[in-house]
Scaffold this motif. Structure first.
Motif, PDB file in Angstrom:
ATOM      1  N   GLY A   1      17.967  -0.035  21.618  1.00 60.55           N
ATOM      2  CA  GLY A   1      17.585  -0.908  20.523  1.00 60.55           C
ATOM      3  C   GLY A   1      16.144  -1.376  20.605  1.00 60.55           C
ATOM      4  N   PRO A   2      15.731  -2.026  21.700  1.00 65.82           N
ATOM      5  CA  PRO A   2      14.339  -2.468  21.801  1.00 65.82           C
ATOM      6  C   PRO A   2      13.331  -1.323  21.733  1.00 65.82           C
ATOM      7  CG  PRO A   2      15.699  -3.558  23.446  1.00 65.82           C
ATOM      8  CD  PRO A   2      16.547  -2.497  22.833  1.00 65.82           C
ATOM      9  N   THR A   3      13.672  -0.173  22.348  1.00 69.08           N
ATOM     10  CA  THR A   3      12.740   0.951  22.335  1.00 69.08           C
ATOM     11  C   THR A   3      12.551   1.510  20.933  1.00 69.08           C
ATOM     12  OG1 THR A   3      13.412   1.527  24.590  1.00 69.08           O
ATOM     13  CG2 THR A   3      12.259   3.210  23.324  1.00 69.08           C
ATOM     14  N   GLY A   4      13.656   1.732  20.227  1.00 74.46           N
ATOM     15  CA  GLY A   4      13.545   2.269  18.877  1.00 74.46           C
ATOM     16  C   GLY A   4      12.812   1.335  17.941  1.00 74.46           C
ATOM     17  N   LEU A   5      13.108   0.046  18.028  1.00 74.38           N
ATOM     18  CA  LEU A   5      12.434  -0.908  17.158  1.00 74.38           C
ATOM     19  C   LEU A   5      10.955  -1.041  17.524  1.00 74.38           C
ATOM     20  CD1 LEU A   5      13.321  -2.546  14.755  1.00 74.38           C
ATOM     21  CD2 LEU A   5      13.726  -4.492  16.248  1.00 74.38           C
ATOM     22  N   ALA A   6      10.629  -0.888  18.812  1.00 73.98           N
ATOM     23  CA  ALA A   6       9.221  -0.932  19.226  1.00 73.98           C
ATOM     24  C   ALA A   6       8.451   0.253  18.658  1.00 73.98           C
ATOM     25  CB  ALA A   6       9.118  -0.949  20.750  1.00 73.98           C
ATOM     26  N   VAL A   7       9.097   1.411  18.585  1.00 71.82           N
ATOM     27  CA  VAL A   7       8.422   2.590  18.022  1.00 71.82           C
ATOM     28  C   VAL A   7       8.102   2.380  16.542  1.00 71.82           C
ATOM     29  CG1 VAL A   7       8.732   5.025  17.465  1.00 71.82           C
ATOM     30  CG2 VAL A   7       9.408   4.171  19.703  1.00 71.82           C
ATOM     31  N   ILE A   8       9.071   1.917  15.779  1.00 72.80           N
ATOM     32  CA  ILE A   8       8.821   1.717  14.354  1.00 72.80           C
ATOM     33  C   ILE A   8       7.847   0.564  14.133  1.00 72.80           C
ATOM     34  CG2 ILE A   8      10.725   0.127  13.929  1.00 72.80           C
ATOM     35  CD1 ILE A   8       9.529   2.965  11.627  1.00 72.80           C
ATOM     36  N   ALA A   9       7.888  -0.460  15.009  1.00 77.10           N
ATOM     37  CA  ALA A   9       6.935  -1.563  14.882  1.00 77.10           C
ATOM     38  C   ALA A   9       5.511  -1.076  15.133  1.00 77.10           C
ATOM     39  CB  ALA A   9       7.297  -2.684  15.854  1.00 77.10           C
ATOM     40  N   ALA A  10       5.336  -0.186  16.115  1.00 80.34           N
ATOM     41  CA  ALA A  10       4.007   0.362  16.384  1.00 80.34           C
ATOM     42  C   ALA A  10       3.510   1.176  15.184  1.00 80.34           C
ATOM     43  CB  ALA A  10       4.049   1.228  17.634  1.00 80.34           C
ATOM     44  N   ALA A  11       4.414   1.936  14.567  1.00 76.56           N
ATOM     45  CA  ALA A  11       4.025   2.701  13.374  1.00 76.56           C
ATOM     46  C   ALA A  11       3.628   1.772  12.239  1.00 76.56           C
ATOM     47  CB  ALA A  11       5.169   3.617  12.952  1.00 76.56           C
ATOM     48  N   MET A  12       4.340   0.662  12.078  1.00 83.12           N
ATOM     49  CA  MET A  12       3.999  -0.288  11.028  1.00 83.12           C
ATOM     50  C   MET A  12       2.642  -0.942  11.287  1.00 83.12           C
ATOM     51  SD  MET A  12       6.490  -0.368   8.783  1.00 83.12           S
ATOM     52  CE  MET A  12       6.349  -1.953   7.981  1.00 83.12           C
ATOM     53  N   VAL A  13       2.359  -1.268  12.551  1.00 81.43           N
ATOM     54  CA  VAL A  13       1.057  -1.851  12.889  1.00 81.43           C
ATOM     55  C   VAL A  13      -0.062  -0.870  12.558  1.00 81.43           C
ATOM     56  CG1 VAL A  13      -0.388  -2.600  14.812  1.00 81.43           C
ATOM     57  CG2 VAL A  13       1.967  -3.406  14.650  1.00 81.43           C
ATOM     58  N   ALA A  14       0.150   0.411  12.889  1.00 84.45           N
ATOM     59  CA  ALA A  14      -0.866   1.414  12.585  1.00 84.45           C
ATOM     60  C   ALA A  14      -1.080   1.547  11.075  1.00 84.45           C
ATOM     61  CB  ALA A  14      -0.457   2.762  13.189  1.00 84.45           C
ATOM     62  N   ALA A  15       0.017   1.543  10.315  1.00 82.97           N
ATOM     63  CA  ALA A  15      -0.109   1.659   8.857  1.00 82.97           C
ATOM     64  C   ALA A  15      -0.830   0.456   8.269  1.00 82.97           C
ATOM     65  CB  ALA A  15       1.281   1.800   8.232  1.00 82.97           C
ATOM     66  N   LEU A  16      -0.515  -0.749   8.759  1.00 77.01           N
ATOM     67  CA  LEU A  16      -1.170  -1.955   8.253  1.00 77.01           C
ATOM     68  C   LEU A  16      -2.653  -1.948   8.579  1.00 77.01           C
ATOM     69  CD1 LEU A  16      -1.021  -4.755   6.962  1.00 77.01           C
ATOM     70  CD2 LEU A  16      -0.385  -5.681   9.208  1.00 77.01           C
ATOM     71  N   ALA A  17      -3.002  -1.560   9.823  1.00 76.99           N
ATOM     72  CA  ALA A  17      -4.413  -1.524  10.205  1.00 76.99           C
ATOM     73  C   ALA A  17      -5.185  -0.514   9.362  1.00 76.99           C
ATOM     74  CB  ALA A  17      -4.530  -1.177  11.687  1.00 76.99           C
ATOM     75  N   ALA A  18      -4.589   0.652   9.110  1.00 78.88           N
ATOM     76  CA  ALA A  18      -5.271   1.672   8.308  1.00 78.88           C
ATOM     77  C   ALA A  18      -5.494   1.182   6.881  1.00 78.88           C
ATOM     78  CB  ALA A  18      -4.450   2.960   8.310  1.00 78.88           C
ATOM     79  N   LEU A  19      -4.507   0.489   6.320  1.00 74.74           N
ATOM     80  CA  LEU A  19      -4.661  -0.013   4.956  1.00 74.74           C
ATOM     81  C   LEU A  19      -5.721  -1.110   4.870  1.00 74.74           C
ATOM     82  CD1 LEU A  19      -0.944  -0.100   3.778  1.00 74.74           C
ATOM     83  CD2 LEU A  19      -2.795   1.231   2.764  1.00 74.74           C
ATOM     84  N   VAL A  20      -5.755  -1.987   5.863  1.00 71.52           N
ATOM     85  CA  VAL A  20      -6.761  -3.059   5.852  1.00 71.52           C
ATOM     86  C   VAL A  20      -8.167  -2.474   5.957  1.00 71.52           C
ATOM     87  CG1 VAL A  20      -7.648  -5.033   7.144  1.00 71.52           C
ATOM     88  CG2 VAL A  20      -5.198  -4.823   6.735  1.00 71.52           C
ATOM     89  N   VAL A  21      -8.346  -1.486   6.852  1.00 72.08           N
ATOM     90  CA  VAL A  21      -9.664  -0.847   6.996  1.00 72.08           C
ATOM     91  C   VAL A  21     -10.055  -0.137   5.708  1.00 72.08           C
ATOM     92  CG1 VAL A  21     -10.910   0.975   8.224  1.00 72.08           C
ATOM     93  CG2 VAL A  21      -9.482  -0.623   9.504  1.00 72.08           C
ATOM     94  N   ALA A  22      -9.106   0.598   5.098  1.00 74.94           N
ATOM     95  CA  ALA A  22      -9.408   1.302   3.850  1.00 74.94           C
ATOM     96  C   ALA A  22      -9.753   0.324   2.730  1.00 74.94           C
ATOM     97  CB  ALA A  22      -8.221   2.178   3.456  1.00 74.94           C
ATOM     98  N   ARG A  23      -9.064  -0.803   2.707  1.00 79.49           N
ATOM     99  CA  ARG A  23      -9.350  -1.793   1.668  1.00 79.49           C
ATOM    100  C   ARG A  23     -10.742  -2.383   1.836  1.00 79.49           C
ATOM    101  NH1 ARG A  23      -7.045  -5.426  -1.895  1.00 79.49           N
ATOM    102  NH2 ARG A  23      -7.923  -7.520  -1.858  1.00 79.49           N
ATOM    103  N   ARG A  24     -11.130  -2.688   3.063  1.00 76.86           N
ATOM    104  CA  ARG A  24     -12.462  -3.241   3.308  1.00 76.86           C
ATOM    105  C   ARG A  24     -13.542  -2.237   2.910  1.00 76.86           C
ATOM    106  NH1 ARG A  24     -13.052  -7.712   6.489  1.00 76.86           N
ATOM    107  NH2 ARG A  24     -15.045  -6.913   7.268  1.00 76.86           N
ATOM    108  N   ARG A  25     -13.320  -0.974   3.243  1.00 73.25           N
ATOM    109  CA  ARG A  25     -14.297   0.046   2.855  1.00 73.25           C
ATOM    110  C   ARG A  25     -14.400   0.169   1.330  1.00 73.25           C
ATOM    111  NH1 ARG A  25     -12.727   4.967   7.060  1.00 73.25           N
ATOM    112  NH2 ARG A  25     -13.578   3.985   8.957  1.00 73.25           N
ATOM    113  N   ARG A  26     -13.276   0.111   0.667  1.00 73.89           N
ATOM    114  CA  ARG A  26     -13.279   0.241  -0.785  1.00 73.89           C
ATOM    115  C   ARG A  26     -14.001  -0.929  -1.440  1.00 73.89           C
ATOM    116  NH1 ARG A  26      -9.763  -1.740  -4.442  1.00 73.89           N
ATOM    117  NH2 ARG A  26      -8.195  -2.265  -2.867  1.00 73.89           N
TER     118      ARG A  26
END
Length: 549
Positions: A449-474
């Motif tokens: 449980g903790p491992t699987g949720l940590a994997v998806i949480a890491a993916a969500m953090v990466a997606a959020l960071a990419a969107l914030v960077v793209a928004r600032r550039r735009r």
């Protein structure tokens, strides 16, 4: 002897009198019972009328009754109720009879099959709806009438378990439901009152639809257990037919007139996108604003699909049973958390006014990401329920904001196609998340449980960071375009750049950049769609057809 006859006559009179008294008492009791029944029926009718009047006041508030939004809300609630009745009617058939402890391969096959209707909606249904936008009332009515006829066909196929009829009919119902939702979403700006934002209007539709579906599903489940699912489907046919008639009675300004683009060459040198691009939308022609919001919603759908199947198999394998509760109770708690989160999301979104939908989408993604990270660190039953609830909340809010962005940024001539592409992409993201949940549920031990949720949480953090960077550039690119547009002409005329145009010209870029291929500035959420600073945006879309806005 005479005394004997006299006594007999007296006894007979007494018996007759007693009988007449009994009859009078019976008539009195029957009259009182009838009056009580009539009073109860009148009370039920009055209560029903009271609920109906209260609902009508809510759906028609803030000018929604004048523009047609109230009728559209009621129509969408009715079609959601019909879809809920179909679901509970088919709950015991082979379509929903897959046990949760089946092999993961069969569940993966089910996930892939759910993508079939969306593969039809994106390339075919959206462009067709764009071509018939001048008859949207009849398109929506047609989807409702067709679902009513399919309900009759499925009712006849339930008894013999005719899978050759049930499966194609169920897929057709899903396609028609998505077609209705796409057409309804494209129609929303035409019935938008002046005092209601797009996010709030979409939230009202979603809120009444969720409540209607929930109440109807509970009643339909009881009816299906009593009279059988086939009779519930026959009653659902009447619901859809009545809703189809109501769709045809929507205001005429729901139908958008065909646009006359005039002459243009194949490259769109008249300042507008080429005609084939207006009629067809892909991921490359949605524009930066819509694409940004869609990526954020796709991340939320990945999280939602992941949680459904990951937590489902964790419960089945006993990794969430430390509380001693049964499997059914655990599943009910997770489902209740997700459902309550979605309902709360619709309520909160209906209160949002004057907030940028782009910011709402990013905030929803950030809240879901933070909750997933916390859930991975403190994984147990109730943190898992909290993650499911927040994911449902963020998904609902994010989707409502995305709909508002599409309705604001995309011209009417390709709006249905855009919604078709968006729905297809979000469904693919949900299926991808579900498949990831199936794979990570293969982890063994209590650390799964903790491992699987940590994997998806890491993916969500990466997606959020990419969107914030793209928004600032735009936003920086938009600000640079504004400086170039204002400063260079001023210097060419011998003026002193920004000072000649005023102190605030080179400040923040102001409105979000537009979503069209040309990157024209968009409107804020409080502005009317297809406008810039309250004026029609030249060459991109037509003015609103709503005469009451």
């Amino acid at each position: 002897m005479g005394n004997g006859w006299e006594k007999a006559r007296q006894a007979g009179r007494a018996v007759a009198g007693a009988g007449r008294g009994t009859l009078r008492a019976g008539r009195t009791a029957a009259t009182q019972a009838a009056r009580a029944g009539q009073a109860g029926a009148n009370g039920v009718v009055r209560a029903g009328k009271g609920v109906g009047h209260a609902t009508r006041r809510l759906t028609h508030a803030q000018g929604a009754g004048r523009t047609g939004l109230g009728r559209l809300i009621e129509l969408t609630a009715a079609q959601s109720a019909g879809d809920a009745l179909i679901t509970v009617s088919l709950a015991g058939t082979l379509l929903f009879g897959l046990p949760v402890d089946q092999a993961r391969g069969q569940v993966a096959l089910y996930l892939l099959i759910t993508m079939v209707p969306f593969a039809v909606v994106a390339p075919f249904v959206g462009p067709v709806l764009d071509r018939f936008r001048s008859g949207r009332r009849f398109v929506m009515a047609g989807t409702l009438f067709a679902r009513g006829l399919l309900c009759w066909a499925m009712a006849a196929a339930i008894g013999p378990a005719d899978g050759l009829t049930l499966f194609p009919a169920a897929l057709a119902v899903l396609v028609l439901s998505k077609a209705y939702n796409v057409s309804r979403a494209a129609t929303m700006p035409s019935v938008l009152p002046a005092d209601i934002s797009l996010v709030t209007a979409n939230a009202r539709v979603a809120l009444f639809s969720l409540v209607s579906a929930g109440v109807t599903a509970a009643a339909g489940a009881g009816l299906a257990a009593w009279i059988g699912g086939e009779w519930v489907l026959r009653g659902t046919m009447i619901v859809f037919l009545a809703a189809g008639v109501s769709a045809m009675r929507l205001p005429r300004h729901v139908d958008a007139p065909d646009l006359d683009f005039g002459e243009e060459d194949e490259d769109g040198q008249d300042g507008r996108p080429p005609r084939e691009k207006r009629r067809w939308r892909t991921l490359l022609t949605l524009g930066p604003v819509v694409t940004e919001a869609m990526r954020a919603n796709a991340a939320l759908r990945v999280l939602s699909g992941f949680l459904i199947f990951f937590l489902l198999f964790l419960v089945q394998e006993g990794h969430l049973r430390e509380s001693g509760l049964s499997t059914q109770v655990l599943l009910a708690a997770l489902a209740a958390g997700a459902g309550a989160g979605g309902l709360l999301g619709a309520v909160v979104a209906s209160w949002l006014r004057g907030h940028s939908p782009q910011v709402i989408v990013l905030i929803a993604l950030g809240v879901a990401t933070a909750t997933a990270v916390a859930g991975a660190f403190f994984f147990s039953l109730w943190p898992a329920v909290a993650v499911a609830a927040v994911a449902g909340f963020a998904q609902e809010v994010g989707k409502l904001a995305l709909d508002a962005i599409v309705q604001r940024e995309i011209g009417e001539e390709v709006r249905s196609s855009t919604f078709g592409v968006v729905e297809a992409v979000l469904q693919i993201a949900w299926v991808a998340g579900g498949l990831a949940g199936l794979l990570l549920s293969l982890l063994s031990g209590r650390a799964a449980g903790p491992t699987g949720l940590a994997v998806i949480a890491a993916a969500m953090v990466a997606a959020l960071a990419a969107l914030v960077v793209a928004r600032r550039r735009r936003l920086r690119a938009q600000e640079e375009r504004v400086r170039t547009t204002v400063v260079v002409p001023a210097m060419a005329e011998g003026r002193d750049g920004p000072d000649a145009a005023g102190p605030d010209v080179t400040g923040p870029a102001g409105p979000e950049p537009g979503g069209g291929p040309a990157g024209t500035p968009g409107a804020t959420d409080g502005d009317r769609p297809g406008t810039e600073g309250g004026q029609p945006r030249a060459g991109t879309t037509k003015p609103l057809t709503n005469p009451y806005g």
